[in-house]
Design an enzyme around this catalytic site. Structure first.
Site, PDB file in Angstrom:
ATOM      1  N   ASP A  45       0.843  -1.205   0.000  1.00 63.70           N
ATOM      2  CA  ASP A  45       0.000   0.000   0.000  1.00 63.70           C
ATOM      3  C   ASP A  45       0.874   1.250   0.000  1.00 63.70           C
ATOM      4  O   ASP A  45       0.368   2.367  -0.094  1.00 63.70           O
ATOM      5  CB  ASP A  45      -1.019  -0.013   1.152  1.00 63.70           C
ATOM      6  CG  ASP A  45      -0.383   0.005   2.530  1.00 63.70           C
ATOM      7  OD1 ASP A  45       0.863  -0.103   2.629  1.00 63.70           O
ATOM      8  OD2 ASP A  45      -1.131   0.109   3.520  1.00 63.70           O
ATOM      9  N   ASP A  84      -1.337  -6.289  -0.473  1.00 69.03           N
ATOM     10  CA  ASP A  84      -1.327  -5.621   0.835  1.00 69.03           C
ATOM     11  C   ASP A  84      -2.732  -5.114   1.166  1.00 69.03           C
ATOM     12  O   ASP A  84      -3.314  -4.338   0.408  1.00 69.03           O
ATOM     13  CB  ASP A  84      -0.349  -4.436   0.748  1.00 69.03           C
ATOM     14  CG  ASP A  84       0.244  -4.061   2.083  1.00 69.03           C
ATOM     15  OD1 ASP A  84      -0.054  -4.730   3.090  1.00 69.03           O
ATOM     16  OD2 ASP A  84       1.032  -3.091   2.104  1.00 69.03           O
ATOM     17  N   LYS A 114      -1.010  -9.476   2.880  1.00 67.53           N
ATOM     18  CA  LYS A 114      -0.268  -8.979   4.045  1.00 67.53           C
ATOM     19  C   LYS A 114      -1.176  -8.050   4.826  1.00 67.53           C
ATOM     20  O   LYS A 114      -1.960  -7.310   4.227  1.00 67.53           O
ATOM     21  CB  LYS A 114       0.992  -8.222   3.607  1.00 67.53           C
ATOM     22  CG  LYS A 114       1.753  -7.609   4.784  1.00 67.53           C
ATOM     23  CD  LYS A 114       3.073  -7.010   4.374  1.00 67.53           C
ATOM     24  CE  LYS A 114       2.974  -5.593   3.874  1.00 67.53           C
ATOM     25  NZ  LYS A 114       2.396  -4.615   4.838  1.00 67.53           N
ATOM     26  N   GLU A 183       9.398  -4.114  10.392  1.00 61.11           N
ATOM     27  CA  GLU A 183       9.786  -2.798   9.838  1.00 61.11           C
ATOM     28  C   GLU A 183      10.322  -1.885  10.936  1.00 61.11           C
ATOM     29  O   GLU A 183       9.664  -1.682  11.972  1.00 61.11           O
ATOM     30  CB  GLU A 183       8.575  -2.144   9.143  1.00 61.11           C
ATOM     31  CG  GLU A 183       8.939  -0.785   8.541  1.00 61.11           C
ATOM     32  CD  GLU A 183       7.921  -0.241   7.550  1.00 61.11           C
ATOM     33  OE1 GLU A 183       6.962  -0.950   7.194  1.00 61.11           O
ATOM     34  OE2 GLU A 183       8.114   0.922   7.125  1.00 61.11           O
TER      35      GLU A 183
HETATM   36  O1  KIV Z   1       3.501  -1.130   1.668  1.00 57.32           O
HETATM   37  C1  KIV Z   1       4.685  -1.500   1.680  1.00 57.32           C
HETATM   38  O2  KIV Z   1       5.450  -1.267   0.736  1.00 57.32           O
HETATM   39  C2  KIV Z   1       5.159  -2.225   2.846  1.00 57.32           C
HETATM   40  C3  KIV Z   1       6.623  -2.502   2.922  1.00 57.32           C
HETATM   41  C4  KIV Z   1       7.318  -1.284   3.377  1.00 57.32           C
HETATM   42  C5  KIV Z   1       6.916  -3.681   3.743  1.00 57.32           C
HETATM   43  O3  KIV Z   1       4.398  -2.544   3.702  1.00 57.32           O
END
Ligand code: KIV
Length: 277
Positions: A45, A84, A114, A183
């Protein structure tokens, strides 16, 4: 190219083989990173920031995520693609989370989702994995909660916060997550988490070298912009510089009428031209 699956990722953790992941948001980038041999693609995201120009990931919608994940799926060959879950697509209820996670798999064909959070999302993670939807967790700095965290800061520095992070990682693994993004976490805490997990592979971003794998935002890694760059990013290219120079060259050629040249131009027979009035 061999298709990477969740079983491959688990096996790589067992073998101690570092796992590589980058973000991608469209067909062309997915094709390029797969050609380079990347094992996992996250349609993050973060596209809210780096592609759509929002100042956080909070405004990103399910429709935007599905649109970009479909494009990535058309270019991805071999890599395991993770969609995501955007802000408020799963926080309000387990039913919302189940429904939206299923949309990723059914409508885009990606292999996993995720989501951010620790123990508070474990019921959902359990239900998703029971339903056959592989899950990547995400703890430490969770950008969807930036308003609550009070900014983009390293997480898990106090004893209580470090213990909570370790407990969250264990709970996510227990709930069925096959991988967990860490993270902005101190390196030795990420090491402790990685060593504590039996099956879930840790993927670090700003979490040091002891994680089972690493992820970077592809725009950061490639140097797409010359603005702020987080400490944990290593730039492997200056795509921003390449683009600006290339477009400057194009502008100069057009202004000088040196582009298009003969080799870029289509011909017509003189007798056809002569018949025009
Ligand atoms: O959205 C994203 O790119 C992420 C990464 C930073 C792990 O969650």
């Amino acid at each position: 190219m061999k298709q990477i699956t969740t079983a491959t990722i688990k096996q790589m953790k067992q073998n101690g083989e570092p796992i590589t992941m980058v973000t991608a948001y469209d067909y062309a980038m997915a094709k390029n990173v797969c050609e380079a041999g990347i094992e996992m693609i996250l349609v993050g995201d973060s596209l809210g920031n780096v592609v759509l120009g929002y100042n956080s990931t909070v405004p990103v919608t399910m429709e935007e995520m599905l649109h970009h994940t479909k494009a990535v799926m058309r270019g991805a060959q071999g890599a395991l693609v993770v969609g995501d879950m955007p802000f408020m697509s799963y926080q309000a209820s387990v039913v919302d989370g189940m429904y939206n996670a299923a949309r990723f798999l059914k409508e885009t064909g990606c292999a996993a989702v995720k989501l951010e959070g620790g123990s508070e999302v474990c019921e959902l993670v359990h239900k998703l994995t029971q339903a056959g939807i592989p899950v990547v967790g995400h703890i430490g700095l969770t950008p969807q909660s930036v308003n609550q965290l009070g900014g983009f800061k390293v997480q898990g520095k106090s004893a209580a916060a470090a213990q909570k992070l370790l407990d969250d990682a264990r709970s996510l693994e227990q709930a069925g997550a096959f991988s967990i993004v860490l993270e902005c976490v101190p390196e030795l805490l990420a090491k402790k988490v990685t060593e504590s997990l039996q099956t879930a592979a840790t993927i670090g971003i700003g979490a040091g070298k002891y994680c089972d794998g690493q992820v970077l935002v592809c725009n950061d890694l490639l140097g797409f912009t010359d603005g702020f760059c987080p400490k944990f990013v290593k730039r492997y290219a200056d795509v921003h510089g390449e683009i600006v120079n290339a477009v400057k060259g194009y502008i100069a050629d057009v202004k000088a009428r040196s582009f298009p040249a003969a080799e870029h131009t289509f011909k017509i027979d003189d007798d056809v031209l002569d018949k025009l009035y």
